[in-house]
Enzyme design. Structure first.
Site: not given
Lengths: 80, 477
Positions: B324-326
């Site tokens: 989700w962060h990247g």
């Protein structure tokens, strides 16, 4: 099964999983008040209860287990 | 419009005035209009996303509430989750997937029918998507009732203090508040302003000052030696904390002024003595969201495997959190590191507790300091992968720290100003952690002490705050 018997068995499971007796099993007791009862040990407790009483919880039941009283009520409803 | 912009300093007092003159019954409408104005002001087309997510969530939650059959309820829940996740998936992962296919085909001298396209991620999309998903699951689980007023649902999804970076609130907390009589009062006003002031201090004095040093070093790794990179890696967790923690305090303060109680997002995370405790204190709205909607269903499915089921659920949850962060290898490594730390702790927890009790370590000062430092260092090590850099750069950080020592790069002004900010922040948190009712400044009974404290912090922000600094770090998520 009598409510008292359920309470006794739940107490034994908690002692066995958490490895201490530093709590008093009242209806109002919540996990946050018991040392070592966190989101990790919670699932082991749930699984042990299922095995002991030969019942199966649903994910929805977990959200309703707000305190020991609610947990005992759910177990008795499953047994009956 | 962001909290640190001049526009916001004009917008917010205007909202307060409008809120005040609106009849109590319709104040939620003022908040809804203000929220859409705030978000459309960033990019008008973003309003379409919040509108689609609101309509879909409203429609499906009402259906979940209406039908009796559990299978149908579950189907509607999954459909809505899929619908609201679509924009997030598209904006977050389309570029990575498209570029990946493009590069692979190019290696074999083939052409992909699409060019490399880079879409701008709509700011805040993750946060309101998570709130909409949480609300849908809560309705399915009968934790909350489906709201009948679409305007209230729209306000829950778009509420301006929270829309850009959270805290990721729950419908069970916010919707009843939006529907209640919202009033301005002196106590809320004063508490909210204090939270905002300290939030601005954390962001402008601490986070943005450290950012100058961190960006100078991490942005040019090949030119810096191991000692400098070590200091940077130890400073970076404080920057991230002061950035998101500062943002959260401003968001909570703004909400408080409007009479709304929003959940806290941090609880002095750097005083944690284990990684499990750290994650109960860091970005709490995200971690409780992940616990309730990802970890618990997974751990429940794997429960027959006991402790190994828990380890698997932890690893999957944190791997997803990383993705989700990247959509990069760095973030996956970051997520897996958190999962590994927590799994090891879960496996050794009982043995560790026994030893701690046997030797009375929990009250031992040196053991406490050691545990706090170890937790900080573990988090700092993982955070090396969370800075915007390639996997190769992250490995270079460790290589240089271990093998290429050298004299420290001292940007004296930046470090001296950063030190003042960090010292004040940690002193305040040390007081709150260990002596919560002593040495009060913002909450002192004596009015003059309170006033002098506000003025000192405000002047410090104007004196050493970075007033033309960068964006909030979490806007990119």
């Amino acid at each position: 099964m009598q409510r008292n018997n359920i309470v006794e068995k739940v107490k034994e499971i908690l002692i066995s999983v958490l490895e201490h007796e530093g709590f008093e099993l009242t209806d109002d007791l919540v996990a946050a008040d018991v040392s070592g009862w966190d989101s990790l040990t919670h699932m082991i407790i749930i699984s042990s209860i299922e095995e002991e009483f030969k019942i199966k919880f649903k994910l929805k039941d977990l959200n309703k287990m707000r305190n020991i009283g609610a947990l005992i009520d759910i177990i008795s409803s499953k047994i009956s | 419009m962001v909290f640190t912009s001049l526009n916001f300093l004009l917008f917010f007092p205007a909202v307060i005035i409008l809120f005040y003159i609106t009849p109590i019954k319709y104040r939620w409408v003022t908040l809804l209009v203000a929220s859409y104005f705030f978000y459309l002001n960033i990019e008008p087309v973003f309003g379409l996303l919040t509108a689609i997510i609101t309509l879909s969530t409203y429609f499906f939650t009402r259906l979940i509430d209406k039908v009796k059959d559990d299978k149908k309820k579950s189907k509607f829940m999954y459909i809505n989750i899929a619908v609201v996740l679509m924009p997030l998936f598209f904006f977050k992962y389309f570029t990575a997937i498209n570029d990946g296919i493009f590069n692979i085909l190019e290696m074999y001298e083939m052409r992909w029918f699409l060019p490399k396209i880079h879409f701008l991620l709509p700011v805040g999309i993750s946060f309101y998507t998570f709130m909409a998903i949480g609300y849908t699951i809560d309705v399915y689980n009968e934790e909350v009732e489906a709201e009948k007023n679409i305007g209230i649902v729209a306000l829950f999804i778009s509420f301006f203090p929270l829309i850009l970076s959270g805290p990721i609130e729950r419908a069970g907390n916010m919707i009843p508040q939006f529907k209640s009589d919202l009033k301005l009062n002196h106590t809320n006003f004063s508490t909210g302003l204090k939270l905002m002031l300290w939030g601005y201090f954390m962001k402008l004095v601490v986070a943005d000052r450290i950012a100058i040093y961190v960006d100078a070093v991490y942005g040019n790794l090949s030119h810096h030696n191991g000692d400098t990179i070590l200091l940077t890696s130890l400073l970076y967790p404080i920057q991230v904390y002061a950035d998101l923690g500062g943002y959260s305090l401003i968001a909570i303060g703004v909400s408080k002024i409007l009479g709304l109680n929003v959940m806290p997002n941090f609880n002095r995370p750097f005083f944690a003595t284990s990684m499990a405790e750290f994650w109960r204190r860091w970005h709490m709205s995200l971690i409780t969201w992940l616990t309730d909607y990802v970890y618990t269903p997974l751990a429940f499915s794997f429960r027959q495997y006991r402790i190994f089921g828990i380890v698997l659920a932890l690893m999957v949850t944190f791997a997803l959190s990383g993705i989700w962060h990247g959509a990069t290898l760095n973030y996956v490594v970051w997520g897996l590191m958190q999962g590994t730390f927590l799994s090891i702790e879960a496996l050794i927890n009982k043995r560790k507790s026994k030893i701690e009790n046997q030797y009375g370590l929990k009250s031992n000062f040196f053991y406490l300091i050691f545990s706090v430092c170890l937790t900080y260092v573990l988090f700092a090590v993982s955070l090396v992968f969370a800075y915007d850099a390639s996997f190769k750069d992250a490995l270079m950080v460790f290589d240089k720290i271990i093998f290429k020592r050298g004299s420290l790069f001292l940007d004296k002004t930046t470090l001296a100003y950063a030190f003042i900010g960090v010292f004040m922040l940690f002193l305040s948190e040390f007081r709150d952690e260990y002596f919560p009712k002593t040495l009060l400044f913002f909450n002192n009974k004596v009015f003059v002490i309170r006033l002098v404290s506000y003025l000192c912090v405000a002047l410090l922000i104007l004196w050493i705050g970075v007033l033309n600094g960068g964006q909030f770090i979490y806007f990119k998520f």
